[in-house]
Design a protein around this motif. Structure first.
Motif, PDB file in Angstrom:
ATOM      1  N   UNK A  52      -7.258  -3.039   2.449  1.00 52.30           N
ATOM      2  CA  UNK A  52      -6.377  -2.015   1.894  1.00 52.30           C
ATOM      3  C   UNK A  52      -5.110  -2.648   1.329  1.00 52.30           C
ATOM      4  N   UNK A  53      -4.494  -3.559   2.080  1.00 52.77           N
ATOM      5  CA  UNK A  53      -3.265  -4.214   1.627  1.00 52.77           C
ATOM      6  C   UNK A  53      -3.530  -5.139   0.450  1.00 52.77           C
ATOM      7  N   UNK A  54      -4.691  -5.792   0.449  1.00 53.54           N
ATOM      8  CA  UNK A  54      -5.046  -6.668  -0.665  1.00 53.54           C
ATOM      9  C   UNK A  54      -5.232  -5.841  -1.926  1.00 53.54           C
ATOM     10  N   UNK A  55      -5.849  -4.674  -1.794  1.00 54.48           N
ATOM     11  CA  UNK A  55      -6.025  -3.780  -2.949  1.00 54.48           C
ATOM     12  C   UNK A  55      -4.681  -3.330  -3.498  1.00 54.48           C
ATOM     13  N   UNK A  56      -3.727  -3.025  -2.608  1.00 50.44           N
ATOM     14  CA  UNK A  56      -2.379  -2.615  -3.053  1.00 50.44           C
ATOM     15  C   UNK A  56      -1.706  -3.714  -3.864  1.00 50.44           C
ATOM     16  N   UNK A  57      -1.819  -4.944  -3.392  1.00 44.07           N
ATOM     17  CA  UNK A  57      -1.045  -6.045  -3.965  1.00 44.07           C
ATOM     18  C   UNK A  57      -1.682  -6.643  -5.217  1.00 44.07           C
ATOM     19  N   UNK A 284      -8.685   2.863  -1.689  1.00 39.57           N
ATOM     20  CA  UNK A 284      -8.505   1.727  -0.788  1.00 39.57           C
ATOM     21  C   UNK A 284      -7.025   1.461  -0.537  1.00 39.57           C
ATOM     22  N   UNK A 285      -6.242   1.445  -1.623  1.00 44.04           N
ATOM     23  CA  UNK A 285      -4.833   1.106  -1.510  1.00 44.04           C
ATOM     24  C   UNK A 285      -4.060   2.109  -0.662  1.00 44.04           C
ATOM     25  N   UNK A 286      -4.485   3.375  -0.687  1.00 40.00           N
ATOM     26  CA  UNK A 286      -3.765   4.424   0.046  1.00 40.00           C
ATOM     27  C   UNK A 286      -4.275   4.610   1.468  1.00 40.00           C
ATOM     28  N   UNK A 287      -5.425   4.057   1.763  1.00 40.86           N
ATOM     29  CA  UNK A 287      -6.059   4.310   3.061  1.00 40.86           C
ATOM     30  C   UNK A 287      -5.335   3.591   4.196  1.00 40.86           C
ATOM     31  N   UNK A 288      -5.164   4.288   5.315  1.00 38.98           N
ATOM     32  CA  UNK A 288      -4.603   3.694   6.521  1.00 38.98           C
ATOM     33  C   UNK A 288      -5.702   3.198   7.455  1.00 38.98           C
TER      34      UNK A 288
END
Length: 483
Positions: A52-57, A284-288
């Motif tokens: 998730x964090x990798x998708x955000x970045x 993915x980016x928003x998912x906790x």
């Protein structure tokens, strides 16, 4: 070293039959057990959160998958470096042994102290809480209206696996094989969930086109994404701790490391694809809770229970593997330092460092008690010591250059290809991770103090203990340095 690179079968049998305190590690583990051990150490709860964090970045599917592929490549480069060190200097001490040969007993002691006080015991305690937290979601446990499940399950996990590993290396390795097989099956279930959504009446459709056209992430953003990727790949170096117990370690160590990294990379790519295909890049980016969200979409509320059990099993697998390799550092410390010599007791019948295992697990139970009392403060304290880990990891990488220059006559059954380029890349990666972890820790506070002081305190206390250590008798020094 703890034993010669190769020994006749009769000598091995004699060692196994030797009385307690006289026996030494023997070659009892095969390639399959080594691979399962590495998989179990590496594949933890991180793969359920880090994507998730990798998708955000990264901001695009192309860069996201590229980051995971690059993580596998960097891990493979590091594995090749460790394959040379572990086959040239097989020892139950692993990194401790490499550091001692390259920099002396004092540096090795500080590493052993950091590993005992935080890196290994802290990891066991944290993983036990991860196990407890997720198992409590599936099977809640309350006493008088208060949830006690996480702490009770954490204590139970350590106690049960302690008992298993006290029975011997074969029992621990067999348990590891079964747990790892179930863990990998759980990851594949996530892939099945994505395939199920694709084949359904309303197949999931991630925004592939828009994500592919997204601009490249900045260097800082991609670098931070790689921090999470490499943390999720972390742990393969623990294979060095079983080098003294691996059959035909000259060939099997390199095979175990390379095959494990390849398998882990393929699994991580498949699971990341499943998240992306089922939830889309933005999802993915928003998912906790990536896996829980995907399983809920695919299988409803039952999917959430399944994923809770899956994460619990992943934590349990890592605890067992960490127990096996962690105790061997304490054993190596006991061989070098008279004050700690009781840790050097090796149970030849069971193939375990008995006292080292007990001390490690008692410390882990105490940390679980501390964690139950202080809550997230304990977890933060352990996480904030990451720079200490990367500092010694960097020293281990540099030790390859030091030992090649200092001991050119030593037989090296496996040599790093493209030397010195490959180890330079590995050391540069470790240096970057050290800098990144220092930057993160420096920006955090714990109890009103800058979190960077936690790592300093760990090493400072180690220095105090080092000053209190008596000088090593000549006899013990000769034993510890035995080829």
């Amino acid at each position: 070293m703890d034993h010669p690179p190769s020994r006749p079968a009769a000598a091995q049998a004699a060692s196994v039959a030797a009385p307690l305190g006289v026996a030494h590690p023997t070659e009892v583990l095969g390639l399959r057990e080594a691979i399962f051990l590495i998989l179990g150490v590496v594949i933890g709860a991180g793969i359920f959160k880090a994507p998730s964090m990798v998708a955000q970045m990264t901001g695009s599917a192309t860069w996201m998958f590229g980051a995971w592929l690059l993580g596998g490549l960097i891990s493979l480069i590091g594995a090749l470096c460790y394959a040379e060190l572990a086959t040239a200097y097989p020892s139950a001490g692993g990194d401790y042994h490499f550091l001692r040969r390259a920099y002396g007993r004092s540096v090795a002691f500080l590493f052993g102290w950091a590993r005992f006080s935080v890196i290994t015991t802290g990891s066991i305690a944290l993983l036990a809480f991860v196990f407890g937290d997720y198992l409590n979601q599936a099977v809640p446990l309350h006493v008088g209206g208060t949830s006690v499940g996480p702490a009770v399950y954490a204590f139970a996990a350590i106690l049960v696996l302690w008992w298993v590993n006290s029975r011997g290396i074969r029992a621990g390795a067999s348990t590891q094989s079964w747990l790892t097989a179930v863990e990998v099956g759980g990851l594949l279930l996530i892939v099945v969930a994505a395939l199920w959504l694709i084949s359904g009446p309303a197949p999931a459709a991630p925004a592939a086109a828009s994500s592919a056209a997204a601009p490249a992430p900045g260097l800082a953003a991609f670098g931070l994404a790689m921090v999470f990727v490499l943390l999720t790949f972390g742990g393969w170096n623990e294979a060095a701790y079983i080098s003294a117990e691996l059959k035909d370690e000259r060939r099997n160590m390199a095979r175990a490391l390379v095959l494990s990294i390849v398998l882990i990379t393929v699994l991580y790519m498949l699971v990341t694809w499943a998240y992306w295909r089922g939830l889309g890049l933005q999802g993915m980016a928003k998912s906790e809770a990536l896996a829980a969200d995907l399983m809920r979409v695919a299988f409803g509320s039952a999917g959430e229970k399944i994923i809770a059990v899956m994460v619990a099993i992943a934590a349990l697998t890592s605890i067992n593997a960490t127990m096996i390799v962690g105790a061997r550092t304490n054993y190596a410390l006991g061989r070098d330092w008279p004050l700690l010599q009781k840790l050097a007791l090796w149970d030849g019948r069971r193939g375990t460092p008995a006292n080292a295992m007990h001390v490690q697990n008692i410390a882990a139970l105490l940390l679980v008690g501390l964690g139950a009392w202080t809550g997230s403060g304990f977890r933060s304290m352990v996480e904030f010591t990451a720079p200490v880990f990367w500092f010694f990891f960097l020293l281990a990488g540099i030790s390859l250059f030091v030992l090649r220059a200092r001991e050119p006559e030593t037989e090296r059954p496996f040599k790093v290809p493209l030397y010195p380029l490959v180890p330079i890349v590995f050391c540069a990666t470790c240096a970057y991770m050290l800098w990144s972890s220092l930057s993160y820790v420096y920006s955090q506070k714990l109890g009103g103090l800058n979190a960077a002081w936690i790592g300093v305190a760990v090493l400072a206390l180690g220095c105090v203990l080092l000053l209190l250590m008596p000088r090593q008798p000549a006899g013990l020094a000769a034993t510890a340095q035995r080829p």
